[in-house]
Write a protein that holds these residues in place. Structure first.
Motif, PDB file in Angstrom:
ATOM      1  N   ASN A 182       2.879   7.851   2.781  1.00 25.61           N
ATOM      2  CA  ASN A 182       3.716   6.668   2.949  1.00 25.61           C
ATOM      3  C   ASN A 182       3.028   5.680   3.872  1.00 25.61           C
ATOM      4  O   ASN A 182       2.406   6.064   4.857  1.00 25.61           O
ATOM      5  CB  ASN A 182       5.079   7.049   3.530  1.00 25.61           C
ATOM      6  CG  ASN A 182       5.898   7.856   2.552  1.00 25.61           C
ATOM      7  OD1 ASN A 182       5.730   7.727   1.341  1.00 25.61           O
ATOM      8  ND2 ASN A 182       6.776   8.698   3.054  1.00 25.61           N
ATOM      9  N   SER A 183       3.155   4.420   3.537  1.00 26.06           N
ATOM     10  CA  SER A 183       2.533   3.396   4.368  1.00 26.06           C
ATOM     11  C   SER A 183       3.321   2.110   4.259  1.00 26.06           C
ATOM     12  O   SER A 183       3.791   1.745   3.188  1.00 26.06           O
ATOM     13  CB  SER A 183       1.096   3.150   3.916  1.00 26.06           C
ATOM     14  OG  SER A 183       0.543   2.073   4.626  1.00 26.06           O
ATOM     15  N   ALA A 184       3.443   1.416   5.376  1.00 26.34           N
ATOM     16  CA  ALA A 184       4.067   0.099   5.367  1.00 26.34           C
ATOM     17  C   ALA A 184       3.044  -0.950   4.943  1.00 26.34           C
ATOM     18  O   ALA A 184       3.396  -2.069   4.609  1.00 26.34           O
ATOM     19  CB  ALA A 184       4.620  -0.229   6.749  1.00 26.34           C
ATOM     20  N   ASN A 185       1.757  -0.567   4.934  1.00 25.30           N
ATOM     21  CA  ASN A 185       0.681  -1.473   4.549  1.00 25.30           C
ATOM     22  C   ASN A 185       0.268  -1.232   3.098  1.00 25.30           C
ATOM     23  O   ASN A 185       0.446  -0.132   2.571  1.00 25.30           O
ATOM     24  CB  ASN A 185      -0.540  -1.273   5.459  1.00 25.30           C
ATOM     25  CG  ASN A 185      -0.217  -1.545   6.907  1.00 25.30           C
ATOM     26  OD1 ASN A 185       0.510  -2.478   7.220  1.00 25.30           O
ATOM     27  ND2 ASN A 185      -0.740  -0.710   7.793  1.00 25.30           N
TER      28      ASN A 185
END
Length: 117
Positions: free
Chosen positions: A22-25
């Motif tokens: 998971n990544s916000a980027n």
């Protein structure tokens, strides 16, 4: 999961790229199809969740004039730009057409290519 088709109906799995978590980027992925068929090739990308459910997120097509010559298309998935890299066997011009998942052409351009580039 990446799939390839020469008719847009029958699909074959050609590989998978593991998620980086998971990544916000924005995260970009690359896959090289080593031996595409000569002629029209369609590619679709599926995201497979931890629970095993999958969702197809994009379909693109590429016309290969010489089967077996590898090329790369990235990033995956893409929204506003895509990079296509390949080696040409001769000097000439090519036409690049990008289709959305409904088959509608969203981009078309003629480009000059050099031998080996």
């Amino acid at each position: 999961m990446l799939q390839n088709s020469t008719n847009g109906i029958t699909w074959t799995s050609i590989g998978k790229v593991n998620a980086r978590g998971n990544s916000a980027n924005k995260v970009e992925y690359t896959f090289i199809h080593q031996k595409p068929a000569a002629g029209q090739n369609f590619y679709r990308f599926a995201v497979v969740d931890i629970d095993g459910k999958s969702k197809y997120i994009s379909v693109i097509s590429a016309k290969v004039l010489c089967g077996g010559s590898g090329y790369t298309i990235n990033p995956n998935p893409f929204t506003d730009h895509v990079n296509i890299s390949f080696a040409s066997l001769k000097v000439g011009s090519i036409t690049i057409s990008l289709l959305d998942n409904t088959g509608r052409q969203v981009y078309r351009a003629k480009k000059n290519v050099q031998n080996g580039a």
